[in-house]
Enzyme design. Structure first.
Site, mmCIF file in Angstrom:
data_model
loop_
_atom_site.group_PDB
_atom_site.id
_atom_site.type_symbol
_atom_site.label_atom_id
_atom_site.label_comp_id
_atom_site.label_asym_id
_atom_site.label_seq_id
_atom_site.Cartn_x
_atom_site.Cartn_y
_atom_site.Cartn_z
ATOM 1 N N ASN A 12 0.812 -1.307 -0.113
ATOM 2 C CA ASN A 12 0.002 -0.013 -0.055
ATOM 3 C C ASN A 12 0.918 1.329 0.115
ATOM 4 O O ASN A 12 1.605 1.549 0.962
ATOM 5 C CB ASN A 12 -0.879 -0.105 1.365
ATOM 6 C CG ASN A 12 -1.751 1.154 1.376
ATOM 7 O OD1 ASN A 12 -1.420 2.233 1.299
ATOM 8 N ND2 ASN A 12 -3.111 0.798 2.006
ATOM 9 N N LYS A 31 0.613 3.863 2.963
ATOM 10 C CA LYS A 31 1.161 3.190 4.118
ATOM 11 C C LYS A 31 2.753 3.479 4.055
ATOM 12 O O LYS A 31 3.448 4.029 4.965
ATOM 13 C CB LYS A 31 0.970 2.034 4.531
ATOM 14 C CG LYS A 31 -0.475 1.645 4.899
ATOM 15 C CD LYS A 31 -0.725 0.151 5.414
ATOM 16 C CE LYS A 31 -1.972 -0.148 5.420
ATOM 17 N NZ LYS A 31 -2.275 -1.501 5.788
ATOM 18 N N ASP A 60 -1.338 -4.311 10.906
ATOM 19 C CA ASP A 60 -2.714 -5.072 10.652
ATOM 20 C C ASP A 60 -3.844 -4.473 11.534
ATOM 21 O O ASP A 60 -3.617 -3.588 12.470
ATOM 22 C CB ASP A 60 -2.876 -6.367 11.066
ATOM 23 C CG ASP A 60 -4.009 -7.160 10.523
ATOM 24 O OD1 ASP A 60 -4.260 -7.002 9.511
ATOM 25 O OD2 ASP A 60 -4.722 -7.840 11.390
ATOM 26 N N SER A 61 -4.960 -3.822 10.688
ATOM 27 C CA SER A 61 -5.803 -3.011 11.213
ATOM 28 C C SER A 61 -7.138 -3.221 10.939
ATOM 29 O O SER A 61 -7.360 -4.381 10.175
ATOM 30 C CB SER A 61 -5.290 -1.778 10.923
ATOM 31 O OG SER A 61 -5.377 -1.631 9.511
ATOM 32 N N PHE A 113 -10.623 6.531 3.454
ATOM 33 C CA PHE A 113 -10.702 5.012 2.420
ATOM 34 C C PHE A 113 -11.598 4.080 3.492
ATOM 35 O O PHE A 113 -11.917 4.416 4.588
ATOM 36 C CB PHE A 113 -9.476 4.239 2.138
ATOM 37 C CG PHE A 113 -8.695 3.839 3.134
ATOM 38 C CD1 PHE A 113 -7.918 4.655 3.827
ATOM 39 C CD2 PHE A 113 -8.716 2.414 3.573
ATOM 40 C CE1 PHE A 113 -7.129 4.103 4.987
ATOM 41 C CE2 PHE A 113 -8.034 2.041 4.413
ATOM 42 C CZ PHE A 113 -7.228 2.788 5.352
ATOM 43 N N GLY A 114 -12.025 3.147 2.994
ATOM 44 C CA GLY A 114 -12.686 2.155 3.863
ATOM 45 C C GLY A 114 -13.959 2.507 4.403
ATOM 46 O O GLY A 114 -14.879 3.250 4.103
ATOM 47 N N LYS A 167 -5.475 13.425 10.093
ATOM 48 C CA LYS A 167 -5.830 11.983 10.321
ATOM 49 C C LYS A 167 -4.497 11.180 10.730
ATOM 50 O O LYS A 167 -4.572 10.416 11.839
ATOM 51 C CB LYS A 167 -6.463 11.233 9.246
ATOM 52 C CG LYS A 167 -6.764 9.939 9.715
ATOM 53 C CD LYS A 167 -7.538 9.143 8.141
ATOM 54 C CE LYS A 167 -7.612 7.593 8.800
ATOM 55 N NZ LYS A 167 -7.509 6.738 7.796
HETATM 56 P P1 IMP Z 1 -5.355 -3.921 6.325
HETATM 57 O O1 IMP Z 1 -4.550 -3.624 7.914
HETATM 58 O O2 IMP Z 1 -4.361 -2.979 5.411
HETATM 59 O O3 IMP Z 1 -5.193 -5.348 6.101
HETATM 60 O O4 IMP Z 1 -6.633 -3.307 6.612
HETATM 61 C C1 IMP Z 1 -7.653 -3.975 7.138
HETATM 62 C C2 IMP Z 1 -9.080 -3.256 6.779
HETATM 63 O O5 IMP Z 1 -9.549 -2.341 7.906
HETATM 64 C C3 IMP Z 1 -9.095 -2.081 5.748
HETATM 65 O O6 IMP Z 1 -9.212 -2.716 4.542
HETATM 66 C C4 IMP Z 1 -10.187 -1.357 6.104
HETATM 67 O O7 IMP Z 1 -11.488 -2.062 5.767
HETATM 68 C C5 IMP Z 1 -10.106 -1.216 7.486
HETATM 69 N N1 IMP Z 1 -9.323 0.013 8.074
HETATM 70 C C6 IMP Z 1 -8.247 -0.043 8.664
HETATM 71 N N2 IMP Z 1 -7.683 1.166 8.844
HETATM 72 C C7 IMP Z 1 -8.768 2.083 8.317
HETATM 73 C C8 IMP Z 1 -8.950 3.309 8.387
HETATM 74 O O8 IMP Z 1 -8.047 4.046 8.757
HETATM 75 N N3 IMP Z 1 -9.823 3.892 7.756
HETATM 76 C C9 IMP Z 1 -10.937 3.074 7.155
HETATM 77 N N4 IMP Z 1 -10.877 1.829 7.172
HETATM 78 C C10 IMP Z 1 -9.712 1.160 7.856
#
Ligand code: IMP
Length: 207
Positions: free
Chosen positions: A15, A18, A78-79, A161-162, A184
């Site tokens: 990403n 990131k 991971d989030s 996003f997301g 943010k």
């Molecule tokens: P990953 O850690 O990149 O696998 O992200 C996990 C998922 O958590 C993302 O695809 C989003 O759906 C959600 N997510 C994580 N951080 C955020 C954020 O800062 N804003 C919105 N969605 C988030």
């Protein structure tokens, strides 16, 4: 001059957003920050952990087995979104919730609908981020941070996003999608967890 002793940090993500964030954070240090692609690493990572910590550790350990990663500090994150009213779903399944290819407009709307009977504090939710580090000597570290808010009654804001349009921050009178990227990053789960990890690595003399 090329500094042969320069520490290498590989951030296990594809990403670009990131990568930008981590480069900015580590810009004041004498370290070379590389994406997986820049480090010449291409691996498939199976994120089958049940916690954010497990998944972040799976990422750094998988990358750490590659020969290109030897001697480097490997970082991964991971989030996800935890909604208390939904027993902390979607949690570690945030990206896969309702299917990887389902649009976030649909996912966000589904969450708002499931909370149609929830009021006030019952709408509490948060983004969680865990950063894991694998050190050249094999030790691992993790840091965790959150940004607390409430699920809004409708989507709001066009940044981010997301799930950003549905995490409402009462003290900012908007969602995380209503904040600028700089704002943010200053208060976000990922920004905070990354800064904590930076401090741990500096204190431990790793970078
Ligand atoms: P990953 O850690 O990149 O696998 O992200 C996990 C998922 O958590 C993302 O695809 C989003 O759906 C959600 N997510 C994580 N951080 C955020 C954020 O800062 N804003 C919105 N969605 C988030």
């Amino acid at each position: 001059m090329i500094d042969c002793d320069m520490k290498r940090v590989i951030f296990a993500t594809s990403n670009e957003g990131k990568m930008k964030e981590i480069r900015l954070l580590l810009a004041d240090l004498d370290v070379e920050v590389l994406s997986l692609k820049e480090a010449g690493i291409s691996v498939s990572i199976v994120e089958d952990g049940e916690t954010f910590e497990e998944n972040a550790l799976i990422k750094v350990r998988t990358v750490g087995m590659e020969k290109e990663a030897q001697g480097a500090v490997i970082l991964a994150d991971d989030s996800g979104l935890e909604v208390d009213y939904l027993n902390k779903a979607p949690g570690v399944y945030s990206a896969r919730y309702m299917g990887e290819d389902t649009s976030y407009t649909i996912k966000n709307q589904a969450i708002i609908e499931q909370l149609s009977k929830a009021v006030g504090e019952e709408r509490s939710a948060r983004f969680v981020c865990v950063i894991a580090a694998l050190l050249p000597d094999g030790r691992t570290l993790t840091t965790r941070a959150t940004i607390e808010g409430q699920i809004g009654y409708r989507e709001e804001g066009s940044n981010g996003f997301g799930y950003d349009p549905i995490l409402y921050l009462p003290e900012y009178h908007t969602t995380t999608a209503g904040l600028s990227m700089e704002e943010k990053n200053r208060i976000s789960h990922r920004g905070k967890a990354l800064r904590q990890m930076k401090e741990r690595l500096i204190d431990g003399g790793v970078i």
